[in-house]
Design an enzyme around this catalytic site. Structure first.
Site, PDB file in Angstrom:
ATOM      1  N   GLN A 223       0.831  -1.206   0.000  1.00 58.05           N
ATOM      2  CA  GLN A 223       0.000   0.000   0.000  1.00 58.05           C
ATOM      3  C   GLN A 223       0.868   1.260   0.000  1.00 58.05           C
ATOM      4  OE1 GLN A 223      -2.895  -2.209   3.131  1.00 58.05           O
ATOM      5  NE2 GLN A 223      -3.227  -0.021   3.036  1.00 58.05           N
ATOM      6  N   ARG A 370      -8.362  -0.804   8.384  1.00 58.20           N
ATOM      7  CA  ARG A 370      -9.385   0.126   7.917  1.00 58.20           C
ATOM      8  C   ARG A 370      -9.703   1.194   8.953  1.00 58.20           C
ATOM      9  NH1 ARG A 370     -14.369  -1.573   3.905  1.00 58.20           N
ATOM     10  NH2 ARG A 370     -14.626   0.521   3.092  1.00 58.20           N
ATOM     11  N   CYS A 371      -8.650   1.796   9.473  1.00 59.88           N
ATOM     12  CA  CYS A 371      -8.874   2.909  10.389  1.00 59.88           C
ATOM     13  C   CYS A 371      -7.599   3.686  10.578  1.00 59.88           C
ATOM     14  CB  CYS A 371      -9.412   2.446  11.732  1.00 59.88           C
ATOM     15  SG  CYS A 371      -8.161   1.951  12.904  1.00 59.88           S
ATOM     16  N   GLU A 741     -12.897   4.651   5.634  1.00 58.33           N
ATOM     17  CA  GLU A 741     -12.912   3.785   6.817  1.00 58.33           C
ATOM     18  C   GLU A 741     -14.038   4.082   7.794  1.00 58.33           C
ATOM     19  OE1 GLU A 741      -8.070   3.726   6.843  1.00 58.33           O
ATOM     20  OE2 GLU A 741      -9.170   5.084   8.120  1.00 58.33           O
TER      21      GLU A 741
END
Ligand code: CDP
Length: 796
Positions: A223, A370-371, A741
């Site tokens: 990523q 996802r945060c 998110e």
């Protein structure tokens, strides 16, 4: 006379343009790491530890070497001769690449085989004989700090226990004073279970070292390809310009693909040693057992309350289980990430947080799934505490939130932990949500149902998430400042190519970045190609995680477009034979202010940049922008769930779920809705069915998809999404805030609060996630809280 283009028609801001990347994805034409085959490529497999904590007394690889087709067997000892047995983590700790002295979690990498094909490599792995001497195992923070606990990280000098950090933030004394004034003190203790991002595509890499040019090319599922290039350059001491990292298509990341994994390092070393490309593709079990875990935090909190409902202070303590190595990839100086973003949406005068991080015999954990770096835990804790506090005061949970929210005229607002929030309409979002769910009507139906022995419940959760790390003053990774970048090249025919330092893993950047260019320049979005992920061509950037792409890279896209527009204005003035000051802009066109019919399009300016530029002007129409955001962006959301719990079995069904998300200006409303639905689905999964846990020997329970459940469309409830509240971000060039998110962050508490509300008459205060029917049944039957991750309970 205006000839401005219709922005929606050209695919600009606010257009629900179809995702351009999908045309290759749905045809099976995506180009993932495992799709790439290079001439002469070999394959690598990893031998993993069966034990969670054991001393390695011997490793015999002789039988593996004898297997026809095997080219190399790597062990920790061999890595050590090249100073690569250990690598630095992004949190200033060290992590074993291949184990030398001990194994510290089940699934840890012990050896690698490189062979002609992956099957030979796997078979040869099984012939490696490792002798282990088992050691006592630690699977919780409580065990980690118990007297006589074995020291897991005895490899580290000065590490006499299992504590990684003791950290605090806020005002301890002020909080103490406020608690002394409280009419009511509300307490809650809970566990946010270890969860796994489990992307469809596992991690993998293909390293290709070319001795003749000394160039190293690595295709990998990262990523953040530029951070990987920097890490390889700094750790392996290879010249940065000789390293090319390419992240091709990525099949989901969710944070799992930010850290550096041993498989990447081993495939690189193997390629250098063998001078052939080496591919490593992690299998599902390897991914689920060893990489990128999140959460696993025990939280203990109390709120000081005035009897009229005003929150006076909050005190929180967190015990975070980081596993065997502290390898969080989070860019702040705060040891426990942004956990202290809790209560940012509430007007809390004073607060204090203490946090302790410990090692355990589990795979490294703490990645931001996802945060934005533990915001999920923060919001879950906040909203569970808020619900408990409202109940303790005997107040309506919606009204309690509304009265304690930061009000619209209080911005900019300094939170009790020092963040600066800058915009939001919290009360309005709640109002829209309550109206959509039919709040008062539901409360009435709930009472009627109760009279008939049925259990209905309603849960509210709100969230505000600090998104967009940087700014560079406060956020860095290994000293590299947090900012992001975009480079835009407009060709002579007005078509364009845009490159950014972000890296989509499915979020749709190829679609939405083109929309920003379209909004700024009037070039139709379909005329803009977007490329990301190749460090040789993309400008330096910090990658995509923590929903930072739109707040940072997206802002850079707007800024570089504006630079292009500034040059195009000079070209327009030249073409129109007027001075620059006499030229005005409307979408896609410059015109003479005094003669609006007399104008040139952006495409005509592009042609002039290569064929008819004014004297002294540099040819071409391209530029780049590096964007360092002045602040984080602060989206806000309200999620409301209604449920019915079966009193006999503990099974609960979602009746309705309403989501009101305010992420500022929406670039592509359809993509935003997709992001929200995905997040809510993950929230439902975490709250209702998912857990990865460990038995007393440290065996990972749930390392397959029979145990770790991913919800399908069948069990996922329907969601009703609302987009009517829009509070533009005051400092973002196009007013956007992150969204990727939010629903995964704020969603879990809504589901849990709904079930807890349904069973509130039992006096049960908390059931830890996942709210499996047997756990709800246990709470209903024995009228007691259910604490900790199954099957190992922290209180046992
Ligand atoms: O960093 P990441 O891409 O995961 O998250 P994000 O910046 O929140 O963006 C997720 C997707 O939603 C991207 O395609 C964005 O461009 C899009 N988005 C949008 O259309 N409008 C917003 N206000 C925020 C994001």
């Amino acid at each position: 006379m205006s000839q401005a283009l219709d922005e929606i028609k050209i695919g600009g801001l606010g257009s629900s343009r179809k995702r351009v990347e999908d045309s290759r994805f749905i045809r099976g034409k995506g180009n993932y790491t495992d799709d790439i085959t290079l001439p002469g490529m070999l394959h690598m497999e990893i031998l993993r530890s069966p034990l969670a904590h054991a001393r390695i007394t011997s490793i015999d690889t002789s039988k593996a070497w004898e297997v026809p087709g095997v080219h190399l067997v790597l062990t920790g000892e061999m890595m050590a001769t090249r100073n690569l047995a250990w690598m630095p983590t992004l949190s200033y700790d060290t992590q074993a690449v291949l184990a030398t002295d001990k194994v510290r979690f089940q699934g840890q990498e012990v050896a690698c085989v490189i062979a002609d094909d992956p099957y030979i490599a796997k078979d040869a792995c099984e012939l490696i004989e490792v002798t282990y001497e088992p050691l006592p195992v630690i699977v919780s923070p409580m065990q980690a700090v118990a007297n006589g606990a074995p020291v897991i990280r005895d490899d580290k000098q000065n590490q006499a226990d299992n504590v990684i950090y003791d950290w605090e933030v806020g005002d301890a004394e002020g909080t103490e004073r406020a608690f002394a004034q409280a009419d009511v003190i509300s307490k809650l203790k809970l566990h946010y279970p270890r969860s796994h991002p489990s992307p469809i595509e596992c991690c993998g890499s293909i390293a290709d070292f070319d001795r003749s040019t000394s160039r190293l090319t690595v295709y990998m599922t990262s990523q953040a390809p530029h951070i990987i290039r920097a890490a390889v350059a700094l750790v392996a001491e290879l010249p940065e310009h000789m390293i090319r990292i390419i992240s091709p298509d990525i099949g989901g990341g969710f944070g799992n693909k930010v850290p550096v994994y041993p498989g990447y390092v081993c495939s690189i070393l193997a390629s250098i040693l063998l001078e052939r490309p080496v591919k490593w593709i992690e299998d599902k079990s390897g991914n689920l057992i060893s990489t990128g875990f999140a959460r696993d935090v025990y939280l203990d909190g109390e709120m000081a309350l005035r009897s009229d409902g005003k929150i006076l202070a909050v005190r929180m303590h967190a015990d975070a289980d980081h596993g065997a190595f502290f390898s969080d990839a989070q860019p702040s100086k705060f040891k426990i990430g942004l956990l202290h973003s809790a209560f940012a949406a509430y007007d809390v005068p004073v607060a204090h947080l203490t946090a302790r991080g410990t090692y355990s015999n589990k795979a490294p954990g703490g990645v931001a799934y996802r945060c934005s770096f533990r915001v999920t835990e923060a919001m879950f804790f906040q909203e569970r505490m808020v619900q408990a506090a409202a109940a303790d005061l005997g107040m309506d949970q919606a009204e309690f939130r509304r009265m304690n929210f930061v009000q619209d005229d209080q911005f900019p607002h300094r939170t009790p932990f020092g963040f600066l929030t800058d915009s939001g309409q919290y009360g309005e979002c709640l109002r829209v949500g309550l109206k959509a769910v039919g709040y008062q009507d539901f409360l009435r139906r709930q009472q009627e149902a109760k009279a008939n022995g049925r259990m209905l419940g309603i849960g509210i959760s709100t969230m505000t998430e600090p998104l967009g790390a940087g700014n560079s003053r406060e956020y860095d990774i290994l000293g590299i400042k947090m900012f992001d970048s975009a480079e835009l090249r407009v060709h002579m025919t007005g078509k364009a190519i845009l490159r950014t330092g972000a890296k989509s893993q499915g979020q749709g950047h190829e679609t939405t970045w083109a929309q920003i260019v379209s909004h700024e320049l009037g070039i139709p979005a379909e005329d803009v190609t977007v490329e990301e992920g190749d460090t040789d061509t993309a400008p330096f950037g910090m990658g995509t995680y923590a929903s930072r792409s739109t707040p940072v890279a997206g802002a850079a896209v707007a800024m570089v477009s504006r630079k292009i527009r500034a040059k195009a204005r000079k070209l327009a003035a030249h073409l129109l034979e007027v001075s620059e000051e006499d030229v005005d802009w409307e979408l896609g066109r410059f015109y003479v202010r005094s003669a609006p019919d007399h104008g040139v399009t952006i495409q005509e300016c592009a042609m002039a940049a290569y064929s008819n530029m004014p004297d002294g002007m540099e040819p071409g129409l391209e530029n780049n922008a590096y964007y360092d955001p002045p602040n984080l962006t602060w989206p806000f959301a309200v999620y409301i769930v209604t449920v019915e719990v079966d009193p006999q079995t503990g099974v609960w069904d979602v009746l309705n779920m309403v989501a009101v998300d305010d992420c500022g200006v929406r670039i592509n409303p359809m993509i935003v809705e997709g992001q929200i639905m995905g997040g809510l689905t993950e929230a439902y999964a975490v709250s209702s069915m998912q857990f990865i846990t460990f038995d007393a020997e440290g065996n990972c329970v749930g390392s397959n998809y029979m145990d770790y459940l991913l919800p399908t469309a069948w069990e996922t409830p329907g969601f009703e999404l609302h987009s009517e509240v829009v509070t533009p971000c005051p400092h973002h060039p196009i007013g956007a805030k992150g969204i990727g998110e939010c629903a995964a962050v704020g969603g879990p508490a809504a589901f849990v609060n709904a079930v807890m509300n349904a069973i509130s008459d039992t006096g049960v205060r908390n059931i830890d996630m996942p709210l499996l029917p047997d756990r709800v049944w246990e709470a209903l039957t024995y009228r007691r809280d259910v604490f900790g991750a199954p099957p190992v309970r922290a209180d046992e």
